[in-house]
Design a protein around this motif. Structure first.
Motif, PDB file in Angstrom:
ATOM      1  N   ILE A 370       0.766  -1.206  -0.045  1.00  0.00           N
ATOM      2  CA  ILE A 370       0.010   0.064  -0.132  1.00  0.00           C
ATOM      3  C   ILE A 370       0.890   1.296   0.049  1.00  0.00           C
ATOM      4  CG2 ILE A 370      -1.923   1.497   1.271  1.00  0.00           C
ATOM      5  CD1 ILE A 370      -2.884  -1.493   2.458  1.00  0.00           C
ATOM      6  N   ARG A 371       0.535   2.123  -0.830  1.00  0.00           N
ATOM      7  CA  ARG A 371       1.261   3.525  -0.772  1.00  0.00           C
ATOM      8  C   ARG A 371       0.407   4.413  -0.218  1.00  0.00           C
ATOM      9  NH1 ARG A 371       0.770   1.344  -5.958  1.00  0.00           N
ATOM     10  NH2 ARG A 371      -0.901   2.912  -6.465  1.00  0.00           N
ATOM     11  N   ALA A 372       0.892   5.071   0.753  1.00  0.00           N
ATOM     12  CA  ALA A 372       0.138   6.230   1.440  1.00  0.00           C
ATOM     13  C   ALA A 372       1.286   7.334   1.681  1.00  0.00           C
ATOM     14  CB  ALA A 372      -0.018   5.636   2.809  1.00  0.00           C
ATOM     15  N   SER A 373       0.654   8.769   1.304  1.00  0.00           N
ATOM     16  CA  SER A 373       1.344   9.738   1.204  1.00  0.00           C
ATOM     17  C   SER A 373       0.527  11.003   1.865  1.00  0.00           C
ATOM     18  CB  SER A 373       2.072   9.956   0.097  1.00  0.00           C
ATOM     19  OG  SER A 373       1.025  10.383  -0.936  1.00  0.00           O
ATOM     20  N   ALA A 374       1.218  12.033   2.454  1.00  0.00           N
ATOM     21  CA  ALA A 374       0.892  13.066   2.894  1.00  0.00           C
ATOM     22  C   ALA A 374       1.674  13.920   3.733  1.00  0.00           C
ATOM     23  CB  ALA A 374      -0.672  13.076   3.639  1.00  0.00           C
ATOM     24  N   PRO A 375       1.505  15.279   3.790  1.00  0.00           N
ATOM     25  CA  PRO A 375       2.537  16.226   4.318  1.00  0.00           C
ATOM     26  C   PRO A 375       2.640  15.997   5.762  1.00  0.00           C
ATOM     27  CG  PRO A 375       1.348  17.613   2.884  1.00  0.00           C
ATOM     28  CD  PRO A 375       0.640  16.338   2.628  1.00  0.00           C
ATOM     29  N   LEU A 377       2.971  12.803   7.254  1.00  0.00           N
ATOM     30  CA  LEU A 377       2.602  11.408   7.233  1.00  0.00           C
ATOM     31  C   LEU A 377       3.909  10.332   7.331  1.00  0.00           C
ATOM     32  CD1 LEU A 377       0.171   9.257   7.828  1.00  0.00           C
ATOM     33  CD2 LEU A 377       0.284   8.974   5.146  1.00  0.00           C
ATOM     34  N   LYS A 378       4.007   9.490   8.461  1.00  0.00           N
ATOM     35  CA  LYS A 378       5.164   8.596   8.283  1.00  0.00           C
ATOM     36  C   LYS A 378       4.725   7.300   8.880  1.00  0.00           C
ATOM     37  CE  LYS A 378       6.904   9.605  12.736  1.00  0.00           C
ATOM     38  NZ  LYS A 378       8.139  10.014  13.694  1.00  0.00           N
ATOM     39  N   ARG A 379       5.079   6.164   8.171  1.00  0.00           N
ATOM     40  CA  ARG A 379       4.749   4.777   8.601  1.00  0.00           C
ATOM     41  C   ARG A 379       5.468   4.498   9.798  1.00  0.00           C
ATOM     42  NH1 ARG A 379       2.948   0.430   5.111  1.00  0.00           N
ATOM     43  NH2 ARG A 379       3.567   1.404   3.354  1.00  0.00           N
ATOM     44  N   VAL A 380       4.863   3.764  10.643  1.00  0.00           N
ATOM     45  CA  VAL A 380       5.520   3.173  11.813  1.00  0.00           C
ATOM     46  C   VAL A 380       5.715   1.620  11.487  1.00  0.00           C
ATOM     47  CG1 VAL A 380       5.079   2.951  14.213  1.00  0.00           C
ATOM     48  CG2 VAL A 380       4.256   4.675  13.304  1.00  0.00           C
ATOM     49  N   ARG A 381       4.653   1.065  11.280  1.00  0.00           N
ATOM     50  CA  ARG A 381       4.974  -0.532  10.841  1.00  0.00           C
ATOM     51  C   ARG A 381       3.699  -0.787  10.432  1.00  0.00           C
ATOM     52  NH1 ARG A 381       4.180  -0.566  16.343  1.00  0.00           N
ATOM     53  NH2 ARG A 381       2.570  -1.884  16.989  1.00  0.00           N
ATOM     54  N   GLY A 382       3.717  -1.856   9.506  1.00  0.00           N
ATOM     55  CA  GLY A 382       2.378  -2.316   8.768  1.00  0.00           C
ATOM     56  C   GLY A 382       1.476  -1.393   8.369  1.00  0.00           C
ATOM     57  N   SER A 383       0.283  -1.314   9.124  1.00  0.00           N
ATOM     58  CA  SER A 383      -0.766  -0.428   8.561  1.00  0.00           C
ATOM     59  C   SER A 383      -0.592   0.742   9.399  1.00  0.00           C
ATOM     60  CB  SER A 383      -2.088  -1.098   8.402  1.00  0.00           C
ATOM     61  OG  SER A 383      -2.380  -1.630   9.822  1.00  0.00           O
TER      62      SER A 383
END
Length: 527
Positions: A370-375, A377-383
């Protein structure tokens, strides 16, 4: 003239004619020998094939006797007796063939030079002597009669329709083993079939008798198996089940389902001799599958949501040769629902100044795809993600992925950005208008709280102002009264209202964030 003396010319012509006739006879003899040779080889090859087929049937009857018992125990007893008699007779004939070809195999080990096998003395020396049939020939005839009688006793008696067939295959003439020749005279069956015949002809006949032995075995086994073989050759619910074969493990709403319904063998297939399978590139351990007829039963953890791929080979041994059946299958793992999804449509809110935890997922798609982006926004783990919004009143989060069928999916969701609510000042944990002894204020901690705020932020007091009625306002650094403020407090009268206001606080996790004005605390002094 009959009594006239032949001239030299006539003698020469007669001699040439004799040579010509002899040459023709030699040519025909070579062709006949080749014909017998071809027949010998083909029958020998057929014997091997029938032998292999019989072994399968013997094994099936043995398995049925162990697993089903009942009539199969008696059938297995008959099969064992027939096999013992058949092998003994077959091997005796083979020993005779080996004996009469011993000299031929010195220069022709494969027995393919048929033109050299035109003499019959090798077998004549075995079956015949000066008195007619030899002792070895008599034993051979007795073995034929004994085998025929035993087959009829243990088999044809139970299946009478085979009696005539067995009699025909192993017929040696009348009760004295005599047959009638073309001129009406009587001759021994053994002499009529083997005496004086070329070696290759006798080899072909003996091999044909071996073929009769194996075919008789086959008839016995087919009769014992009976309807079981007939049923197994048919397509019915006893032999087959339906299987659903699909190109992929999951389908989405609106897609065409292009799977196939195919037949799968229900029983009778052999277990794989070896299993070479991987799950997403990892080799499966032996405790993760069980060999079953025609395949394997898997016992593996489904793992994380997403597509899983099983690849490799199932290895079967067929007559000593490996046959690798390729495996290339996939299945989809989706997250197990453990709660209902309930959301307030107008509550898409993130707060400035704190890390807002978020979950971003697409059902049926692995989190790492899954690709997710926004000013901010950062991924921690998984979802799991953290959103730290910056300036502005709105932020749009974009999420997308590629489905297993190659189709792309993209979703944009807007969130309102709100500031952290106004903090409430506190003295000794109390807020608003409070009553407090004068001495308690001097040691109390000045702080602030965020009432009814979802984030647990421990605010740190940087400074505040202290006002005693009739005295100048004092600025204090830290979260407790300093000496100057304590001195002013000692001058305050009981019953007067002391004000603590303009409290400055920080979020230790985000010191740069500026909070709204903190509400003051009014303290009524009591004894």
């Amino acid at each position: 003239m009959a009594g006239a003396k032949e001239t030299p010319r006539q003698k020469l012509i007669a001699l040439m004619y004799l040579v010509f006739i002899t040459m023709l006879a030699l040519n025909v003899s070579k062709e006949v020998l080749d014909g017998f040779g071809q027949m010998f080889k083909k029958i020998a090859s057929a014997n091997d094939r029938v032998d292999q087929s019989n072994d399968i049937y013997y094994n099936k009857i043995d398995v049925n006797a162990k697993e089903k018992e009942g009539k199969w125990i008696d059938n297995n007893r008959i099969a064992v007796e027939i096999k013992k008699e058949a092998d003994e007779f077959y091997n005796k004939i083979q020993a005779i063939k080996d004996q009469i070809t011993e000299k031929q195999r010195v220069d022709d080990p494969e027995l393919v030079e048929y033109s050299r096998m035109d003499k019959g003395e090798q077998l004549d020396l075995v079956f015949f002597d000066a008195n007619g049939i030899s002792e070895e020939g008599t034993k051979f005839l007795e073995m034929i009669r004994s085998y025929k009688a035993h087959v009829i006793q243990v088999f044809a008696s139970k299946f009478p329709r085979y009696t005539e067939l067995v009699e025909e295959r192993f017929n040696t003439g009348d009760l004295e083993d005599m047959v009638e020749t073309r001129d009406g005279t009587k001759q021994s069956w053994l002499q009529a079939n083997y005496e004086g015949f070329p070696l290759i002809s006798s080899l072909a006949k003996l091999t044909m008798m071996q073929n009769d032995i194996r075919l008789t075995e086959s008839d016995v086994l087919n009769a014992l198996l009976g309807k079981e073989l007939e049923i197994e050759s048919k397509v019915n619910t006893s032999n087959y089940i339906t299987l659903l074969k699909a190109d992929k493990g999951a389908y989405y709403q609106g897609e065409n389902f292009d799977g196939s319904v195919v037949l799968g063998r229900k029983g009778g297939a052999q277990n794989p001799n070896n299993v070479e399978l991987t799950l997403d590139g990892r080799k499966l351990n032996e405790d993760e599958y069980e060999k079953i007829p025609g395949g394997v039963k898997l016992n593996i953890s489904s793992g994380r949501p997403g597509d899983r791929k099983i690849e490799g080979n199932l290895v079967f041994l067929n007559e000593g040769e490996e046959s690798k059946i390729p495996v290339n299958q996939s299945f989809a793992v989706i997250a197990k629902p453990n709660s209902a999804v309930i959301s307030a449509d107008k509550m898409n809110v993130v707060y400035r100044g704190v890390e807002n935890p978020m979950t971003i997922s697409i059902p049926g798609i692995a989190d790492n795809k899954i690709r997710a982006s926004a000013p901010g926004l950062k991924r921690v783990r998984g979802s799991k993600y953290l959103m730290t919004p910056g300036k502005g009143r709105e932020v749009t989060i974009k999420a997308g992925a590629t489905l297993p069928d190659g189709q792309s999916i993209n979703t944009n969701t807007k969130f309102r950005i709100k500031d952290i609510p106004r903090p409430t000042g506190t003295v000794r944990g109390q807020s608003g208008d409070i009553k407090i002894p004068k001495n308690n204020i001097s040691i109390a901690t000045i702080g602030a709280i965020l009432d009814d705020f979802d984030f647990d932020i421990k605010l740190r007091t940087v400074s505040f102002k202290f006002k005693v009625p009739g005295q100048a306002t004092i600025s204090v650094n830290g979260n407790k009264l300093d000496n100057k403020a304590k001195t002013a407090l000692r001058r305050a009268k009981v019953g007067s209202n002391v004000q603590i206001f303009d409290i400055k606080v920080q979020n230790p996790s985000n010191p740069s964030y500026r909070f709204k004005k903190v509400s003051p605390v009014i303290c009524e002094l009591v004894n």
